[in-house]
Design an enzyme around this catalytic site. Structure first.
Site, short mmCIF file in Angstrom:
data_model
loop_
_atom_site.label_atom_id
_atom_site.label_comp_id
_atom_site.label_asym_id
_atom_site.label_seq_id
_atom_site.Cartn_x
_atom_site.Cartn_y
_atom_site.Cartn_z
N CYS A 293 0.82 -1.22 0.00
CA CYS A 293 0.00 0.00 0.00
C CYS A 293 0.85 1.26 0.00
O CYS A 293 1.92 1.30 0.62
CB CYS A 293 -0.92 0.02 1.22
SG CYS A 293 -2.07 -1.35 1.28
N HIS B 133 5.30 5.18 0.93
CA HIS B 133 4.90 3.79 1.12
C HIS B 133 4.40 3.59 2.53
O HIS B 133 4.92 4.17 3.49
CB HIS B 133 6.08 2.85 0.83
CG HIS B 133 5.64 1.46 0.54
ND1 HIS B 133 5.38 0.54 1.52
CD2 HIS B 133 5.38 0.83 -0.64
CE1 HIS B 133 5.00 -0.59 0.97
NE2 HIS B 133 4.98 -0.44 -0.34
N HIS B 134 3.36 2.75 2.68
CA HIS B 134 2.74 2.56 3.99
C HIS B 134 3.70 1.95 5.01
O HIS B 134 3.51 2.07 6.22
CB HIS B 134 1.49 1.67 3.86
CG HIS B 134 0.37 2.07 4.76
ND1 HIS B 134 0.56 2.36 6.10
CD2 HIS B 134 -0.96 2.26 4.53
CE1 HIS B 134 -0.60 2.68 6.65
NE2 HIS B 134 -1.54 2.63 5.72
N SER B 135 4.74 1.28 4.54
CA SER B 135 5.72 0.69 5.47
C SER B 135 6.50 1.76 6.22
O SER B 135 7.09 1.49 7.27
CB SER B 135 6.68 -0.23 4.72
OG SER B 135 7.35 0.45 3.68
N ASN C 7 3.52 1.82 12.05
CA ASN C 7 2.15 1.38 11.80
C ASN C 7 1.61 0.74 13.06
O ASN C 7 1.83 -0.44 13.33
CB ASN C 7 2.13 0.38 10.64
CG ASN C 7 2.41 1.04 9.31
OD1 ASN C 7 1.56 1.73 8.76
ND2 ASN C 7 3.62 0.86 8.79
#
Length: 483
Positions: A25, A136-138, A310
């Site tokens: 994601c 980037h979601h990371s 996250n």
């Protein structure tokens, strides 16, 4: 997870999940500016800020398992689109939306830190220019990235002052001191039993969703290839005062209001569907002890309880659809479901279970679990608290902030973000399933207006109390403007 400066820091379990093919994601944030963007000023500002944050100055290792500190060349991450208005035409919105859609088809370069910025000096109805940020979601969740944005900006009213960052501690219910010891004990036992029961039922439901329980196929769901399809994004700005007014009169939270209005809007959008359908929303939950914007210094400090990265989970919210003539019904059902969800440990257990699956079976298995939960539900909904004051980045006042995400298995994504007395509704869709997200924006805005109108009509019997609430909100807004 706190952020360290050392090379070779391993990716967290959730970061590894977000690097997996089925759940890779990207967070995409459209920021509207009130003036044309001076690219040189932005580049200079980024040079002063990016190197201070380890995640934005680190790239993935060759094996994709750790972060490696690297020298960031800002020019490699900033793309400038400064076109003549004659080339774009009168419809700046369409140009910006088309540009962002094309971006969703271009992967981030893994040989560099996983973010980029696109400057579009294109006039739209809400801004003179738009800045599009991809990350980037990371790298971190929405709360982490909002803390970083606030740390890099200043109040528009005072360029030397940092923006007000609300930190809201979760409310704890304290028994009345006059209540007898016996009654308090009975209430505590009842509360514990209800918590255990709700958690047990919710776990069974989540397992069923992951294994076999699918939502009804509607116009809102995409097909199996949804991750690779182009995405469309649009936003709408509404009054936060209107939402607060509804919240106060209905004695509920802002989140309850937004979920109720969303249910009404989806019912309106699916007006040809039968009433007995199953629709489920993954409602994102911030697992940090405080729900507002955390100071960046706290989030990146070693052993910080605030946690950069996250640190969020989700609950599975049944969306009620029907042909209700009274829009307040949707609000009441949303509040009832959310009140029950607050008496459940599902969100924390989903997060822990994903980590457990990752540690035992690997990142691929953890990603499959997340992907199955996405595939079998209809939408994801997020509500975030943004800056209380209007902010600016090196002299560029920000008109709105509209975040969204792509790369996951949902045809519809809804993000709500409060910003400087406004609520920004941001919608992301799979363009093959929902060709016109603007219709959904219209439905949400119309549902909010209908809800307010219904309250005003009902409040005509109790005009003084409704008027007092409204005047109180106006006075608060007036004091804020004076400050």
């Amino acid at each position: 997870m706190s952020v360290g400066d050392e090379d070779g820091e391993p990716l967290s379990p959730m970061a590894r999940v977000f690097q997996s093919p089925g759940t890779s994601c990207c967070i995409i944030t459209m920021i509207g500016c009130k003036i044309k963007i001076n690219a040189d000023v932005i580049l200079s500002g980024l040079n002063h800020n990016v190197s201070k944050h380890p995640r934005f100055s680190s790239k993935l290792s060759d094996d994709g398992l750790s972060w490696v500190k690297t020298k960031v060349n800002i020019e490699d991450h900033v793309f400038i689109v400064d076109m003549d208005s004659n080339e774009i035409g009168e419809d700046g919105e369409s140009y910006v939306e088309g540009y962002v859609t094309r971006l969703t088809m271009l992967p981030l370069d893994k040989s560099k830190p996983l973010w980029d910025i696109h400057i579009l000096n294109v006039k739209t109805s809400d801004a003179e220019a738009v800045c599009v940020i991809r990350s980037h979601h990371s790298l971190g969740d929405g709360s982490s990235l909002m803390s970083l944005l606030v740390a890099c900006t200043q109040k528009t009213s005072n360029g030397n002052t940092a923006s007000t960052t609300p930190v809201l501690t979760r409310r704890k219910i304290v028994p009345n001191e006059k209540t007898s010891w016996f009654l308090r004990s009975v209430l505590e036992v009842f509360s514990s039993v209800r918590l255990i029961w709700n958690t047990f039922v919710d776990i069974l439901m989540a397992l069923a969703i992951a294994l076999f329980l699918k939502d009804t196929k509607t116009h809102l769901k995409g097909d199996m290839s949804i991750q690779s399809n182009p995405k469309k994004f649009c936003h709408r700005i509404v009054s936060l005062d209107d939402i607060r007014l509804i919240k106060e009169v209905m004695n509920m939270t802002i989140n309850d209001v937004l979920l109720g209005v969303t249910q009404a809007a989806i019912s309106r959008y699916l007006n040809n569907m039968p009433g007995n359908i199953r629709l489920t929303a993954c409602v994102l939950v911030n697992l940090r002890p405080d729900t507002g914007i955390q100071p960046l210094a706290d989030m990146t400090a070693k052993d910080s309880k605030c946690r950069w990265g996250n640190y969020f989970s989700s609950i599975y919210f049944p969306l009620y659809t029907g042909s209700e003539t009274n829009p307040l019904v949707y609000l009441s059902k949303a509040k009832s479901n959310m009140d029950r969800s607050k008496n459940s440990l599902l969100a924390a257990l989903i997060y822990s279970s994903t980590k457990l699956v990752f540690n035992i079976f690997g990142a691929k298995a953890g990603a499959i679990l997340v992907e199955r939960l996405f595939l079998n539900t209809t939408t994801v909904i997020s509500n975030m608290i943004g800056p209380m004051d209007e902010i600016s980045f090196h002299g560029h006042p920000i008109a709105y902030i509209a975040p969204s995400v792509y790369g996951h298995s949902h045809g519809l994504t809804l993000h709500f973000l409060s910003y400087a007395e406004k609520m920004v509704i941001s919608i992301g869709v799979d363009s093959t399933a929902i060709p016109s997200p603007h219709k959904l924006c219209d439905a949400i805005e119309d549902s909010l207006k209908d809800t307010k109108a219904a309250l005003l009509e009902r409040g005509s019997v109790k005009a003084p109390s409704l008027k007092d609430v409204y005047m109180s909100l106006q006075k608060k807004l007036g004091r804020k403007k004076e400050q």
